[in-house]
Design an enzyme around this catalytic site. Structure first.
Site, mmCIF file in Angstrom:
data_model
loop_
_atom_site.group_PDB
_atom_site.id
_atom_site.type_symbol
_atom_site.label_atom_id
_atom_site.label_comp_id
_atom_site.label_asym_id
_atom_site.label_seq_id
_atom_site.Cartn_x
_atom_site.Cartn_y
_atom_site.Cartn_z
ATOM 1 N N HIS A 194 6.605 114.468 8.032
ATOM 2 C CA HIS A 194 5.966 113.294 8.638
ATOM 3 C C HIS A 194 7.018 112.307 9.137
ATOM 4 O O HIS A 194 7.093 111.159 8.695
ATOM 5 C CB HIS A 194 5.072 112.616 7.592
ATOM 6 C CG HIS A 194 3.709 112.271 8.098
ATOM 7 N ND1 HIS A 194 2.763 113.216 8.423
ATOM 8 C CD2 HIS A 194 3.123 111.070 8.348
ATOM 9 C CE1 HIS A 194 1.656 112.628 8.830
ATOM 10 N NE2 HIS A 194 1.841 111.327 8.803
ATOM 11 N N ASP A 198 3.855 107.129 13.480
ATOM 12 C CA ASP A 198 2.544 107.539 13.991
ATOM 13 C C ASP A 198 2.727 108.742 14.909
ATOM 14 O O ASP A 198 3.833 109.046 15.348
ATOM 15 C CB ASP A 198 1.897 106.381 14.751
ATOM 16 C CG ASP A 198 0.388 106.528 14.902
ATOM 17 O OD1 ASP A 198 -0.152 107.576 14.480
ATOM 18 O OD2 ASP A 198 -0.246 105.616 15.450
ATOM 19 N N ALA A 199 1.631 109.424 15.201
ATOM 20 C CA ALA A 199 1.564 110.552 16.148
ATOM 21 C C ALA A 199 2.160 111.845 15.603
ATOM 22 O O ALA A 199 2.443 112.767 16.363
ATOM 23 C CB ALA A 199 2.221 110.189 17.484
ATOM 24 N N ASN A 200 2.327 111.957 14.294
ATOM 25 C CA ASN A 200 2.888 113.179 13.719
ATOM 26 C C ASN A 200 1.999 114.398 13.976
ATOM 27 O O ASN A 200 2.500 115.487 14.258
ATOM 28 C CB ASN A 200 3.097 113.006 12.215
ATOM 29 C CG ASN A 200 4.183 112.019 11.883
ATOM 30 O OD1 ASN A 200 5.366 112.314 11.970
ATOM 31 N ND2 ASN A 200 3.790 110.800 11.509
ATOM 32 N N ASN A 244 1.035 121.579 -1.429
ATOM 33 C CA ASN A 244 1.671 120.415 -2.054
ATOM 34 C C ASN A 244 1.536 120.442 -3.567
ATOM 35 O O ASN A 244 2.454 120.067 -4.296
ATOM 36 C CB ASN A 244 1.039 119.119 -1.529
ATOM 37 C CG ASN A 244 1.289 118.906 -0.054
ATOM 38 O OD1 ASN A 244 2.134 119.572 0.537
ATOM 39 N ND2 ASN A 244 0.561 117.991 0.543
#
Length: 278
Positions: A194, A198-200, A244
């Site tokens: 990440h 923003d916009a990942n 995760n």
């Protein structure tokens, strides 16, 4: 999986530390990979037969769907409607054009990825979100009112992120792994790093198409994947979260290969429907 404890007291929080990609363990089904390769070859033949205008329309459709997905407003899961332009989706389409040209001269690397991000974020919405720059401050994922200390997931802080990005670049450009397996691992690793404020998600989805293009799977950057992800976005999130929590990437790879197969089918159907819209 490994987490780093940051700060102390009421400000204490844990951030994810991505493992080295070489530490992942999984088996690959050669039959599945061969079938997927054949499906992409069928798609590529369809794409090659299209006009430049038709390809552009499909690229813009994916850009629009990717932007919708980033806003949690996916389009009708049963529709094949072609894009409705807006500034943000048009920027993503422009970034696709830039990336396709750039990858002929540059490896898929931080330089290229940051340049793509800069183009994607050419909007007042991103004036304070460091266009084209990796973040140096933490970000977090959670509910509407979540804060850093109670977030569902905190991606790596800067020092862990820098190492993970270098590891990802090396994997993209030097690993001999099967291209579809690599695509699955790259998408997971990028989203968990990440690296931007923003916009990942949009960058990660474009990165997948760009990787397939650079490795000869696609002749043009045409793959309608965002709409297919949106059909069952919870499954996408759950597949990531499973890795995760358990460190087992096998189920994620199976999910991503299935998703790519569905994206191929959906794109071929959309191509067949082009005549309806022309």
């Amino acid at each position: 999986m490994t987490f780093r404890t940051n700060l102390s007291g009421v400000m204490k929080y844990k951030s994810f530390v991505p493992p080295k990609i070489s530490e992942y363990s999984f088996d690959s089904d050669k039959t599945v990979l061969a079938e997927l390769s054949a499906e992409f070859a069928r798609l590529d033949k369809c794409i090659i037969d299209l006009s430049d205008d038709q390809r552009t329309r499909l690229i813009k459709t994916e850009a629009h769907d990717s932007w919708l997905l980033s806003k949690d407003t996916p389009s009708n899961p049963f529709s094949f409607s072609l894009f409705q332009p807006n500034e943000n989706s048009e920027n993503l389409a422009h970034a696709t054009d830039y990336a396709v040209e750039a990858v002929t001269e540059l490896p898929i690397s931080s330089r290229l990825i940051r340049n793509v991000h800069y183009i994607v974020c050419q909007s007042p919405d991103y004036d304070k979100k460091y266009r084209g720059e990796y973040r140096t401050s933490p970000v977090w994922i959670g509910g509407v009112d979540a804060v850093l200390t109670d977030a569902l997931f905190v991606p790596p802080v800067a020092e862990d992120m820098d190492f993970a990005i270098t590891d990802l670049e090396n994997y993209i450009n030097y690993s001999p792994e099967n291209v579809f397996i690599k695509a699955a691992v790259i998408h997971y690793q990028f989203e968990m790093i990440h690296p931007f404020i923003d916009a990942n998600g949009r960058i990660g989805r474009l990165l997948n198409i760009l990787f397939l293009l650079a490795n000869g799977v696609l002749s043009y950057p045409v793959l309608l994947q965002s709409h297919v992800i949106a059909r069952d976005y919870n499954r996408y999130c759950n597949a990531i979260q499973y890795v995760n929590e358990n460190g087992d990437i096998s189920l994620w790879i199976k999910y991503w290969l299935d998703l790519m197969a569905e994206s191929v089918k959906y794109t071929i159907q959309a191509i067949k429907n082009l005549d309806y819209y022309d």
